[in-house]
Design a protein around this motif. Structure first.
Motif, PDB file in Angstrom:
ATOM      1  N   ARG A   1       0.550  -1.270   0.073  1.00 34.51           N
ATOM      2  CA  ARG A   1       0.103  -0.062  -0.273  1.00 34.51           C
ATOM      3  C   ARG A   1       1.186   1.296   0.379  1.00 34.51           C
ATOM      4  NH1 ARG A   1      -5.263  -1.026   3.319  1.00 34.51           N
ATOM      5  NH2 ARG A   1      -5.859  -3.348   1.894  1.00 34.51           N
ATOM      6  N   SER A   2       2.052   1.014   1.449  1.00 39.07           N
ATOM      7  CA  SER A   2       3.131   2.509   1.035  1.00 39.07           C
ATOM      8  C   SER A   2       3.834   2.589  -0.918  1.00 39.07           C
ATOM      9  CB  SER A   2       4.380   2.145   1.384  1.00 39.07           C
ATOM     10  OG  SER A   2       3.830   2.137   2.793  1.00 39.07           O
ATOM     11  N   ALA A   3       3.674   1.557  -1.514  1.00 40.82           N
ATOM     12  CA  ALA A   3       3.958   1.673  -2.535  1.00 40.82           C
ATOM     13  C   ALA A   3       3.005   2.159  -3.710  1.00 40.82           C
ATOM     14  CB  ALA A   3       4.460   0.392  -3.317  1.00 40.82           C
ATOM     15  N   ILE A   4       1.637   1.908  -3.485  1.00 37.70           N
ATOM     16  CA  ILE A   4       0.980   2.331  -4.497  1.00 37.70           C
ATOM     17  C   ILE A   4       0.387   4.209  -3.951  1.00 37.70           C
ATOM     18  CG2 ILE A   4      -1.633   2.276  -4.502  1.00 37.70           C
ATOM     19  CD1 ILE A   4      -1.434  -0.529  -4.680  1.00 37.70           C
ATOM     20  N   ALA A   5       0.641   3.959  -2.414  1.00 37.76           N
ATOM     21  CA  ALA A   5       0.499   5.744  -2.603  1.00 37.76           C
ATOM     22  C   ALA A   5       1.858   6.874  -3.369  1.00 37.76           C
ATOM     23  CB  ALA A   5       0.133   5.476  -0.832  1.00 37.76           C
ATOM     24  N   ILE A   6       2.929   6.198  -3.174  1.00 35.05           N
ATOM     25  CA  ILE A   6       3.650   6.501  -3.470  1.00 35.05           C
ATOM     26  C   ILE A   6       3.267   6.939  -4.909  1.00 35.05           C
ATOM     27  CG2 ILE A   6       6.523   7.224  -3.584  1.00 35.05           C
ATOM     28  CD1 ILE A   6       5.964   4.896  -1.232  1.00 35.05           C
ATOM     29  N   ALA A   7       3.137   6.039  -5.261  1.00 38.61           N
ATOM     30  CA  ALA A   7       2.868   6.177  -6.800  1.00 38.61           C
ATOM     31  C   ALA A   7       1.618   7.355  -7.612  1.00 38.61           C
ATOM     32  CB  ALA A   7       2.678   4.596  -7.970  1.00 38.61           C
ATOM     33  N   VAL A   8       0.654   6.896  -6.338  1.00 41.22           N
ATOM     34  CA  VAL A   8      -0.536   8.012  -7.025  1.00 41.22           C
ATOM     35  C   VAL A   8       0.201   9.438  -6.310  1.00 41.22           C
ATOM     36  CG1 VAL A   8      -2.279   8.915  -5.766  1.00 41.22           C
ATOM     37  CG2 VAL A   8      -2.463   6.041  -6.592  1.00 41.22           C
TER      38      VAL A   8
ATOM     39  N   GLY B   1      -3.461  -0.256 -12.020  1.00 45.34           N
ATOM     40  CA  GLY B   1      -3.206   1.075 -12.244  1.00 45.34           C
ATOM     41  C   GLY B   1      -2.306   1.913 -12.082  1.00 45.34           C
ATOM     42  N   ALA B   2      -2.125   2.365 -11.077  1.00 47.98           N
ATOM     43  CA  ALA B   2      -1.303   3.028 -10.417  1.00 47.98           C
ATOM     44  C   ALA B   2      -0.375   2.794 -11.308  1.00 47.98           C
ATOM     45  CB  ALA B   2      -0.699   3.620  -9.091  1.00 47.98           C
ATOM     46  N   PRO B   3       1.068   2.056 -11.068  1.00 44.71           N
ATOM     47  CA  PRO B   3       2.037   1.412 -11.880  1.00 44.71           C
ATOM     48  C   PRO B   3       2.112   1.338 -12.914  1.00 44.71           C
ATOM     49  CG  PRO B   3       1.733   0.250  -9.719  1.00 44.71           C
ATOM     50  CD  PRO B   3       0.408   0.359  -9.786  1.00 44.71           C
ATOM     51  N   LEU B   4       1.079   1.132 -13.302  1.00 46.62           N
ATOM     52  CA  LEU B   4       1.491   1.004 -15.320  1.00 46.62           C
ATOM     53  C   LEU B   4       0.431   2.193 -15.612  1.00 46.62           C
ATOM     54  CD1 LEU B   4       0.698  -1.302 -17.459  1.00 46.62           C
ATOM     55  CD2 LEU B   4      -1.595  -0.833 -17.600  1.00 46.62           C
TER      56      LEU B   4
END
Length: 319
Positions: A200-207, A275-278
């Motif tokens: 979730r930290s990785a997703i939040a950073i990407a967003v 979605g966020a990383p892509l």
């Protein structure tokens, strides 16, 4: 009250990320650092996904071809077409990259944890949910960008550099994670809380990085109240069509009730974790932030809707 409004604690985290990015976007010399941190976080996210998704269960679950085939067909077929239709309908009414975000939403794979949790809460086939999530995400790493390139026309043209980034940042870490399962999967499963926090930290950073760039580029100056209302209405309609369509497909395939519930949540939900990383891989940061708006809204809404539907299905076997 808050638990009912936000059944998944990641929803307020995403909301807070958007607020922080709007008030304190990363600028200037901090941008390359933030983008490098986001890339590293995405690589870790896909490596952990590769470690976690069980190959044995996937191979075993493929035998239920009607359920798994239906989930693949709905997630990457019907939902992609719904996203394409939404983009075409909204293109004259919204900024082009925001309308493109609805197609981007449609080609994404399903969630893993929340679809399985909702299926369990509703009395669905939990083992099949795990397999469906694994199959959809394994397929989605390759299928999602290819579908986007196919359906988006010139706007979805994937250059050689973008294709290489997808291979190096998304696919290669995932494959390495699959290869490392034998040694690392027991540790990941024994430390689920830490692994989820890292996800979730990785997703939040990407967003945060993508939305920061969109804020700096003037996203709030480009969108007025009417356009925001249009996005919310379009997402609500997509949710109704997605959940209604997935439930209807399960009935048409004459699936057992538990399998039909699995198809509902696996087919209708969409993953911000992919979605966020892509988006960060395919688009410049400012464009990625705008493209992500529909999936961010959809992701938060689907969690709230699933938390309402799941207990209803469990209490009402005749539904």
């Amino acid at each position: 009250m808050l638990a009912r409004l936000f059944p998944d604690r990641f929803v307020p985290v995403l909301l807070a990320t958007l607020v922080i990015a709007s008030l304190l976007p990363v600028r200037g010399a901090g941008v390359p650092v933030a983008e490098a941190l986001s890339t590293a976080a995405i690589i870790l996210l896909f490596f952990l996904n590769g470690v976690r998704l069980p190959r044995d269960e996937v191979l075993h679950g493929i035998r239920n071809w009607k359920l798994q085939g239906g989930a693949l067909l709905f997630c990457f077929g019907a939902m992609a077409l719904l996203g394409l239709g939404a983009q075409a309908a909204l293109a004259p009414l919204l900024p082009a990259t925001l309308a493109l975000g609805f197609l981007f939403l449609g080609i994404l794979p399903s969630t893993v944890q929340s679809a399985t949790a909702a299926s369990s809460m509703a009395g669905g086939n939990v083992a099949a949910s795990v397999v469906a999530a694994a199959l959809l995400n394994l397929s989605g790493v390759i299928a999602a960008p290819l579908l986007f390139a196919l359906l988006a026309g010139s706007e979805g043209d994937i250059s050689g550099g973008a294709a290489l980034r997808i291979m190096l940042i998304l696919l290669l870490p995932f494959i390495l994670g699959q290869l490392a399962q034998r040694w690392l999967r027991p540790w990941v499963l024994a430390h689920r809380g830490l692994a989820t926090l890292m996800d979730r930290s990785a997703i939040a950073i990407a967003v945060y990085v993508a939305f920061s760039a969109a804020v700096v580029a003037g996203i709030w100056d480009q969108l007025d109240t009417r356009e925001i209302a249009l996005v919310l209405a379009a997402v609500a309609l997509l949710l109704a069509l997605a959940f209604g369509g997935a439930w209807g497909l399960g009935g048409a395939l004459r699936l057992a009730r538990a399998d039909r519930i699995t198809l509902l949540f696996s087919g209708a939900q969409k993953s911000i974790a992919v979605g966020a990383p892509l988006a960060a891989t395919l688009f410049p940061p400012a464009t990625a932030g705008m493209v992500l708006v529909p999936i961010l809204v959809y992701h938060m809404a689907q969690l709230i809707l699933s938390a309402w539907i799941a207990p209803l299905l469990n209490r009402s076997p005749e539904v």
